[in-house]
Scaffold this motif. Structure first.
Motif, PDB file in Angstrom:
ATOM      1  N   ILE A 279       0.870  -1.173   0.000  1.00 42.60           N
ATOM      2  CA  ILE A 279       0.000   0.000   0.000  1.00 42.60           C
ATOM      3  C   ILE A 279       0.907   1.222   0.000  1.00 42.60           C
ATOM      4  CG2 ILE A 279      -2.071   1.003   1.044  1.00 42.60           C
ATOM      5  CD1 ILE A 279      -1.959  -1.448   3.008  1.00 42.60           C
TER       6      ILE A 279
ATOM      7  N   GLY B 292       1.087   5.570   0.255  1.00 42.65           N
ATOM      8  CA  GLY B 292       0.399   6.793   0.655  1.00 42.65           C
ATOM      9  C   GLY B 292       1.366   7.956   0.634  1.00 42.65           C
TER      10      GLY B 292
ATOM     11  N   LYS C 123      -5.721   7.694   8.122  1.00 41.17           N
ATOM     12  CA  LYS C 123      -5.531   6.560   7.216  1.00 41.17           C
ATOM     13  C   LYS C 123      -6.833   5.761   7.172  1.00 41.17           C
ATOM     14  CE  LYS C 123      -0.569   5.986   7.987  1.00 41.17           C
ATOM     15  NZ  LYS C 123      -0.397   7.193   8.810  1.00 41.17           N
TER      16      LYS C 123
ATOM     17  N   LEU D 230      -8.524   2.690   5.729  1.00 44.11           N
ATOM     18  CA  LEU D 230      -8.214   1.409   5.106  1.00 44.11           C
ATOM     19  C   LEU D 230      -9.492   0.692   4.719  1.00 44.11           C
ATOM     20  CD1 LEU D 230      -5.424   0.228   7.579  1.00 44.11           C
ATOM     21  CD2 LEU D 230      -5.075   0.916   5.207  1.00 44.11           C
TER      22      LEU D 230
ATOM     23  N   LEU E 170      -6.001   2.266   0.420  1.00 44.10           N
ATOM     24  CA  LEU E 170      -5.751   3.311   1.417  1.00 44.10           C
ATOM     25  C   LEU E 170      -6.205   4.650   0.873  1.00 44.10           C
ATOM     26  CD1 LEU E 170      -4.398   4.451   4.030  1.00 44.10           C
ATOM     27  CD2 LEU E 170      -2.286   4.652   2.675  1.00 44.10           C
TER      28      LEU E 170
ATOM     29  N   SER F 259      -6.072   8.646   2.069  1.00 43.29           N
ATOM     30  CA  SER F 259      -5.515   9.590   3.042  1.00 43.29           C
ATOM     31  C   SER F 259      -6.429  10.799   3.152  1.00 43.29           C
ATOM     32  CB  SER F 259      -4.109  10.034   2.613  1.00 43.29           C
ATOM     33  OG  SER F 259      -3.225   8.938   2.579  1.00 43.29           O
TER      34      SER F 259
ATOM     35  N   TYR G  93      -7.112   6.352  12.328  1.00 39.93           N
ATOM     36  CA  TYR G  93      -7.286   5.353  11.283  1.00 39.93           C
ATOM     37  C   TYR G  93      -8.668   4.742  11.406  1.00 39.93           C
ATOM     38  CZ  TYR G  93      -6.982   1.277  14.389  1.00 39.93           C
ATOM     39  OH  TYR G  93      -7.241   0.317  15.342  1.00 39.93           O
TER      40      TYR G  93
END
Length: 588
Positions: free
Chosen positions: A136, A138, A156, A158, A172, A174, A190
């Motif tokens: 992943i 970012g 984050k 997910l 992912l 952001s 997250y």
């Protein structure tokens, strides 16, 4: 003293056979039960335009989650050499257990930490993470349009896809853009959302591939164009050589019917005049034999690794391609010893042990020397590409305890099975004087021109290979690579045959190094192309990335040149025995 030796042996064995060290969670089996822990590994962070310039994720002042730390060990030698630095994120993730937006830590943003984040944002830093071996990516943050204010992504999000008891997809997003202001606290959060997916586990890496790039019609056109060039070149070489050799044989047959007086007064020229010197040992036979043996080994490694990559999807495991290449290189060491040792024995060499050492360590010394130099720069930059001391010890042990003994076995077999001189004609005791020739028949000119056509047959494929290694592409079309390798072999053999014929027809019997270097000059054009690729196809910058690029491109080009240079020489060495048997039957 016994215990440290035992530990060292176990470490080498684990690196060599790639037995994974145990870690928590079933990421090696890739199967989970409900509520079982799923580990989110933080790997590296670095500039987007410098793919190889990577640092540990927590070298930036990110904070870690509250969950107990899990240690990760390098599971393969390739993983250690490629700078994989997995660190536990501290985030609590369980299989099929959704997590709403949750704050897992806070960053105390003082001036030093703000400056570190600002530097990362200015240089477009990206980071990489892994869940169940799925990568992943970012971005750290972004700047405003004026470049005055800088923002950090703090959330984050997910989204994990599962099929049965396996993870097949990870995405992912952001969010949570927060302005970087000194002496403030930034909350990092997250969330995890699970969704059922129809993607099969075997196809979960397909999303990372780029068929539109690798299977573009330009790629197909380049293969077709190279294939047509091979057909044309083979036909042209066959026609020229057959017509020329037929005329030469007719002229030589006519001269044999003359008496001695007419023959002495005749105009003798051409390749037959050097038949007593053509099998004279090359200059520096020890180095020459080592190059030929190393070239045969590199070709064997390339062929086997490409076949394995066509059968197995090596890109699905971290460092598997490099680990496979190292294992195959070590296993094919007898090939190096056999061809290098037999050729050295045929040329009358007596210091075969020294030749064996040179052949065994020629390529490892070149690679390790370049890596050692770049490693100093990596240590200065505190980059994750810095090779650990234990990995260096493991590589040295593989060279001394695996490659060298297998090379010794190959050398002994080569000297005993095919090391006797079996040339079809006797070598004159006194070397024949080499007459003056036109400038375009000089070995230096032949060497410079010899690599143009082989490079022309592969340079388009070089672009795809370079892009997959130096940019964010996964190379998976190994069928194309196999075709290009076959085309390269045919073109190189044809070109070196023509170059050798021109040289011998000019009554210059120093064909060994000329044929080797005329094919090996392909490496010079590949390295020149790497300069073009660096300045016009990439945005790399900085001392570390530049030295890494040109250092390993020099290693790649040199290995390619050694592989190309061995084709005609090894072919001639294998055919001399057959030629002698044929000449014996004909004379009888």
């Amino acid at each position: 003293m016994g215990l440290p030796k035992c530990k060292l042996f176990v470490m080498i064995l684990l690196f060599a056979v790639e037995i994974p060290f145990p870690v928590q969670a079933d990421e090696h089996e890739h199967t989970y039960t409900d509520k079982e822990e799923v580990v989110l590994w933080m790997n590296t962070v670095g500039p987007y335009h410098n793919r190889q310039e990577t640092y540990k994720y927590f070298s930036l002042p990110f904070c870690v989650g509250t969950k107990k730390t899990i240690s990760h060990y390098h599971e393969t030698l390739g993983e250690a050499l490629q700078g994989v630095e997995l660190e536990f994120s501290g985030l609590d993730i369980k299989f099929k257990d959704e997590v709403m937006q949750t704050t897992y830590c806070e960053i105390e943003l003082d001036k030093a930490r703000r400056d570190a984040f600002v530097y990362a944002i200015k240089n477009h830093y990206w980071y990489q993470m892994y869940i169940d071996d799925l990568p992943i990516w970012g971005i750290v943050g972004e700047a405003d349009e004026n470049g005055e204010d800088y923002f950090l992504w703090t959330y984050k999000k997910l989204e994990i896809g599962y099929n049965g008891n396996r993870i097949v997809d990870v995405n992912l997003t952001s969010e949570g853009k927060v302005k970087l202001v000194p002496n403030t606290r930034i909350a990092m959060s997250y969330s995890v959302k699970w969704k059922k997916s129809d993607v099969k586990f075997e196809d979960r890496f397909d999303k990372y591939l780029d068929p539109s790039f690798f299977q573009h019609r330009i790629h197909w056109f380049s293969i077709f164009n190279s294939f047509m060039m091979v057909i044309f070149l083979v036909g042209l070489v066959s026609m020229i050589l057959m017509r020329t050799l037929r005329k030469d044989y007719a002229r030589y047959s006519k001269e044999e019917e003359m008496d001695d007086m007419d023959r002495d007064l005749g105009d003798e020229y051409g390749w037959k005049q050097v038949h007593g010197d053509v099998f004279r040992p090359s200059s520096h036979p020890m180095i020459f034999s080592s190059f030929i043996g190393s070239g045969c080994q590199i070709f064997s490694v390339s062929l086997i690794v490409i076949i394995v990559a066509m059968i197995e999807d090596l890109y699905t495991e971290r460092g598997s391609m490099l680990s496979t290449a190292i294992f195959v290189y070590a296993a094919t060491s007898p090939v190096n010893g056999y061809f290098g040792g037999s050729l050295y024995a045929k040329q009358g060499g007596r210091r075969w042990i020294k030749q064996m050492f040179i052949g065994a360590f020629l390529i490892p010394a070149m690679v390790c020397g370049t890596a050692f130099f770049i490693n100093f720069i990596a240590i200065y930059y505190h980059a994750s590409r810095a090779i650990p001391f234990g990995t260096m010890v493991a590589v040295c042990c593989i060279c001394f305890f695996v490659i060298l003994p297998l090379n010794l076995v190959g050398t002994i077999l080569g000297r005993n099975l095919s090391g006797q001189p079996n040339f079809p004609c006797r070598v004159n005791a006194v070397p024949r004087p080499i007459p003056e020739k036109k400038w375009f028949m000089e070995p230096a000119v032949i060497v410079c021109l010899g690599g143009i056509l082989p490079f022309g047959s592969i340079f388009i494929e070089m672009y795809f290979i370079f892009t997959s290694f130096w940019a964010y592409k996964i190379y998976y079309v190994y069928g194309f690579m196999m075709l290009v390798l076959v085309i390269l072999c045919i073109v190189t053999v044809c070109v070196t045959i023509v170059c050798t014929y021109f040289l011998l027809n000019a009554e210059d019997y120093r064909w060994q190094w000329t044929s080797f270097l005329s094919a090996a000059s392909t490496a010079v054009y590949v390295y020149m192309y790497s300069f073009y690729y660096y300045f016009f196809k990439t945005k790399m910058y900085g001392l570390f990335q530049t030295s890494f690029y040109f250092g390993y491109m020099a290693v790649f080009s040199t290995a390619l040149g050694i592989m190309c240079g061995k084709f005609l020489n090894s072919l001639v060495c294998r055919q001399t025995k057959k030629k002698k048997r044929y000449d014996g039957r004909r004379s009888t």
